[in-house]
Design a protein around this motif. Sequence first.
Motif, PDB file in Angstrom:
ATOM      1  N   LEU A  30       0.838  -1.204   0.000  1.00  0.00           N
ATOM      2  CA  LEU A  30       0.000   0.000   0.000  1.00  0.00           C
ATOM      3  C   LEU A  30       0.869   1.249   0.000  1.00  0.00           C
ATOM      4  O   LEU A  30       0.350   2.357  -0.016  1.00  0.00           O
ATOM      5  N   ARG A  31       2.189   1.070   0.033  1.00  0.00           N
ATOM      6  CA  ARG A  31       3.150   2.175   0.076  1.00  0.00           C
ATOM      7  C   ARG A  31       4.148   2.079  -1.087  1.00  0.00           C
ATOM      8  O   ARG A  31       5.336   1.838  -0.875  1.00  0.00           O
ATOM      9  N   PRO A  32       3.671   2.247  -2.328  1.00  0.00           N
ATOM     10  CA  PRO A  32       4.578   2.085  -3.469  1.00  0.00           C
ATOM     11  C   PRO A  32       5.743   3.080  -3.475  1.00  0.00           C
ATOM     12  O   PRO A  32       6.839   2.742  -3.929  1.00  0.00           O
ATOM     13  N   ASN A  33       5.530   4.288  -2.976  1.00  0.00           N
ATOM     14  CA  ASN A  33       6.626   5.267  -2.970  1.00  0.00           C
ATOM     15  C   ASN A  33       7.800   4.784  -2.135  1.00  0.00           C
ATOM     16  O   ASN A  33       8.958   5.013  -2.486  1.00  0.00           O
ATOM     17  N   PHE A  34       7.512   4.113  -1.018  1.00  0.00           N
ATOM     18  CA  PHE A  34       8.583   3.567  -0.182  1.00  0.00           C
ATOM     19  C   PHE A  34       9.415   2.579  -0.995  1.00  0.00           C
ATOM     20  O   PHE A  34      10.647   2.640  -1.004  1.00  0.00           O
ATOM     21  N   PHE A  35       8.753   1.650  -1.670  1.00  0.00           N
ATOM     22  CA  PHE A  35       9.494   0.640  -2.429  1.00  0.00           C
ATOM     23  C   PHE A  35      10.198   1.240  -3.641  1.00  0.00           C
ATOM     24  O   PHE A  35      11.278   0.786  -4.018  1.00  0.00           O
ATOM     25  N   GLN A  36       9.623   2.266  -4.248  1.00  0.00           N
ATOM     26  CA  GLN A  36      10.318   2.934  -5.348  1.00  0.00           C
ATOM     27  C   GLN A  36      11.628   3.548  -4.859  1.00  0.00           C
ATOM     28  O   GLN A  36      12.636   3.505  -5.559  1.00  0.00           O
ATOM     29  N   ARG A  37      11.627   4.094  -3.656  1.00  0.00           N
ATOM     30  CA  ARG A  37      12.878   4.644  -3.090  1.00  0.00           C
ATOM     31  C   ARG A  37      13.919   3.551  -2.861  1.00  0.00           C
ATOM     32  O   ARG A  37      15.111   3.833  -2.821  1.00  0.00           O
ATOM     33  N   GLN A  38      13.463   2.306  -2.732  1.00  0.00           N
ATOM     34  CA  GLN A  38      14.385   1.181  -2.551  1.00  0.00           C
ATOM     35  C   GLN A  38      14.818   0.581  -3.892  1.00  0.00           C
ATOM     36  O   GLN A  38      15.554  -0.399  -3.926  1.00  0.00           O
TER      37      GLN A  38
END
Length: 185
Positions: A108-116
Amino acid sequence: MSITIRPITEADAPAISALVNGFAAQNLMLPRSEAQVLLALEDFRVADDAGRVVGCGSLIELTPALAEVRSLAVAADYHSRGVGGQIVVALLDLARQRDLDQVCALTLRPNFFQRQGFHIVDRWNLTPKIWNECVYCLKFHRCDEVAMLLNLHDPAAAPNPAPWWHFLADHAPQPVLRWLAPRRA
């Protein structure tokens, strides 16, 4: 704050289950029992702050080439401190040690994973995940999670998941394999 990312011990299972289930109660992730945590003992990593489990995550192999980040949770009072990112780095290191090609996540937090370094993909590209796990989820027909994928060999490259029928070749019943086979003229 001196956070250490480490493999879990059996004694960590109650804290991990409580942390994950706190977010599951808010419909933010799937619940995990202590027994489920113990079954995946070698797959979990925790963020430890002076003996307190303040975050956790696991890496579950879906195929010999693909694993999933699961049960990624950080205590509310440790949010926005980089703890989740540290856990993901440790899980990606574990994936490399296991010689995996790709790591996925449903989030539910795609921005977090994009930063990874993960990229958004169509969830149907993660077919082993869909047919092994998701079909049993109560949210399957109204899933609100975003599928993410990271290629470990070339993280900057756009994701190109292995074709789903490669997985089926090892696991599907014969009628499905006949359906997938090229037709003769």
